[in-house]
Motif scaffolding. Structure first.
Motif, PDB file in Angstrom:
ATOM      1  N   ILE A   6      33.309  94.162  49.689  1.00 52.23           N
ATOM      2  CA  ILE A   6      33.912  94.520  50.666  1.00 52.23           C
ATOM      3  C   ILE A   6      33.142  94.012  52.160  1.00 52.23           C
ATOM      4  N   SER A  15      41.853  96.569  48.153  1.00 51.99           N
ATOM      5  CA  SER A  15      41.285  96.207  46.712  1.00 51.99           C
ATOM      6  C   SER A  15      41.365  97.337  45.725  1.00 51.99           C
ATOM      7  N   GLY A  47      47.346  87.645  46.273  1.00 52.69           N
ATOM      8  CA  GLY A  47      45.577  87.592  46.365  1.00 52.69           C
ATOM      9  C   GLY A  47      45.319  86.184  46.423  1.00 52.69           C
ATOM     10  N   VAL A  70      37.056  89.382  47.050  1.00 52.35           N
ATOM     11  CA  VAL A  70      36.844  90.774  46.676  1.00 52.35           C
ATOM     12  C   VAL A  70      37.813  90.909  45.434  1.00 52.35           C
ATOM     13  N   LEU A  71      38.905  90.598  45.698  1.00 55.14           N
ATOM     14  CA  LEU A  71      39.741  90.807  44.316  1.00 55.14           C
ATOM     15  C   LEU A  71      39.424  90.189  43.068  1.00 55.14           C
ATOM     16  N   SER A  89      43.770  87.521  42.292  1.00 56.66           N
ATOM     17  CA  SER A  89      43.428  86.907  43.371  1.00 56.66           C
ATOM     18  C   SER A  89      43.845  85.285  43.076  1.00 56.66           C
ATOM     19  N   LYS A 120      42.929  97.061  42.001  1.00 56.90           N
ATOM     20  CA  LYS A 120      41.943  97.311  41.070  1.00 56.90           C
ATOM     21  C   LYS A 120      42.636  98.509  40.146  1.00 56.90           C
TER      22      LYS A 120
END
Length: 436
Positions: free
Chosen positions: A414, A227, A183, A407-408, A239, A231
């Motif tokens: 996104i 993602s 990430g 995003v992470l 990340s 998650k």
């Protein structure tokens, strides 16, 4: 006190004879395990070359790339030997930034290098770097956790299987996460993984007119799948995780699966380094049912910058570090499973290596199957599996990597990340004259 004439002349001659001149090589390298091991073997080289001393500059991957690129582009002359990737070699060779390696010695056996690796570090029929280790990517997984989840790893896993298995292998109560993936932002960090993954989902960086395609459905599906899986089943703080961080997590028993470089195999199966060394299985990189898997092709190579004034000594070092003899040295001290992989045909024909390294056949197969020309579902104008071999990619890839890492981290959506990637890439490609 009287001193005889002979003694006096002897004393004068002792003073007058200069010490042997020492050549000091400054070597820039990455802080990966195989390079750390190489530093520990340096005394073998200096014993064989008493006129040469070695100074190491060991850096984290993103920092190494930045420092080395700046130094070579400005002709800074800070380093005599560079550790660089398959991406840089042909680009820098065309710019006359690298010295062709024609001084590796009669016994070096260039023809023993794996064709897929050799072709990526050659330009105009000449070798401009020597591969220290080569890699593709594959799935490393905990066989015990897979069995506990009631699953069996397929010979050719799909992304859907991987996501489902990751969920079932996650146990937050004991700090075990189903999957660990890169990430950390960087064109060679998260974007190496995500580009290879995107290839399997039908995405590409550019269409045949060099127009970026981050506004298409394939990239959105890739980033959404990645993602969401992270998650649901990934570790916290993903990340910030690159190769080394995920290696540490896997070896400490925190990851059910890790999809990354094949070079990691010797570390995850090493009882000195991995708590789960006897529980690890391997499978080829996943696919999305479109005929391409998420394997990549890379080598970390040693090269001599054109600015070095010590090219002869530098090539002696490179010849030593990438030779068959170095492989045998590591095997004698650390065991055959721990030699640098992915560069020579003779290693994969070696019965001792095959016996010690259960991942050998899969690694060689993944490297040989990687195709820098046809790595995507649709045709593409660029060479490279997990990168586009154009000078502009380094800057573009790093900035896109930052957007996707966000995003992470939860700092961007996104859609925002993809719009940013499209805008950044389009602007730079217009500026460079690829598109009008």
């Amino acid at each position: 006190m009287r001193i005889g004439l002979g003694a006096l002349l002897g004393a004068v001659s002792l003073i007058a004879v200069p010490a042997l001149a020492q050549t000091k090589l400054t070597i820039a390298t990455v802080n990966n395990g195989d390079m750390i091991r190489m530093q520990g073997m340096t005394s073998d080289f200096t014993a064989k070359n008493p006129g040469i001393t070695v100074e190491w500059v060991t850096l984290e991957e993103n920092v190494l790339r930045q420092r080395v690129t700046t130094d070579i582009a400005t002709k800074g002359g800070q380093f005599d030997v560079l550790t660089i990737g398959t991406y840089e070699v042909p680009i820098w060779a065309k710019q006359n930034w690298l010295v062709p390696l024609d001084g590796l010695g009669a016994n070096y056996d260039v023809d023993d290098l794996l064709p897929a690796i050799r072709s990526g570090i050659s330009e105009g029929g000449k070798l401009y770097a020597a591969p220290f280790y080569g890699e593709s990517s594959f799935v490393m997984y905990r066989k015990d956790l897979m069995e506990k989840a009631g699953l069996q790893m397929p010979k050719e896993p799909t992304w859907d299987f991987i996501a489902d298995a990751a969920k079932k292998m996650t146990n937050t109560a004991d700090g075990t996460y189903g999957i660990c993936l890169r990430g950390k932002a960087g064109w060679g960090e998260n974007m190496a993984f995500l580009t290879a993954m995107a290839n399997s989902f039908g995405a590409r960086w550019f269409n045949e007119k060099w127009e970026p395609e981050f506004n298409g459905p394939e990239w959105k599906k890739t980033l959404t799948f990645y993602s969401q899986m992270m998650k649901e089943s990934g570790p916290p703080g993903a990340s910030s995780n690159g190769f080394n961080e995920n290696l540490a997590l896997f070896n400490s028993g925190k990851c059910g699966m890790w999809i990354d470089a094949t070079v990691a195999a010797s570390f995850v199966t090493n009882p000195k380094e991995s708590k789960v060394h006897d529980k690890v299985g391997f499978a080829i990189a996943p696919n999305a049912g479109l005929g391409k898997n998420a394997g990549w092709l890379w080598a970390w190579n040693l090269a001599v910058p054109a600015g070095s004034k010590k090219t002869e000594a530098a090539q002696k070092f490179i010849s030593w570090a990438t030779s068959k003899e170095y492989t045998q040295l590591v095997a004698a001290k650390e065991g055959w499973a721990n030699v640098p992989p992915g560069t020579r045909k003779s290693l994969y024909a070696n019965a001792d290596y095959q016996k010690a390294a259960p991942f050998a056949e899969l690694t060689a197969g993944a490297i040989n199957a990687a195709d820098p020309i046809n790595s995507t579902v649709k045709p593409k104008p660029y060479v490279g599996v997990q990168f586009a071999a154009i000078p502009e990619f380094q800057g573009i890839g790093t900035r896109v990597g930052q957007a996707f890492s966000g995003v992470l981290a939860g700092s961007t959506s996104i859609d925002e990340a993809l719009a940013s990637a499209q805008s950044i890439t389009e602007r730079e490609m217009k500026r460079a004259g690829y598109i009008k």
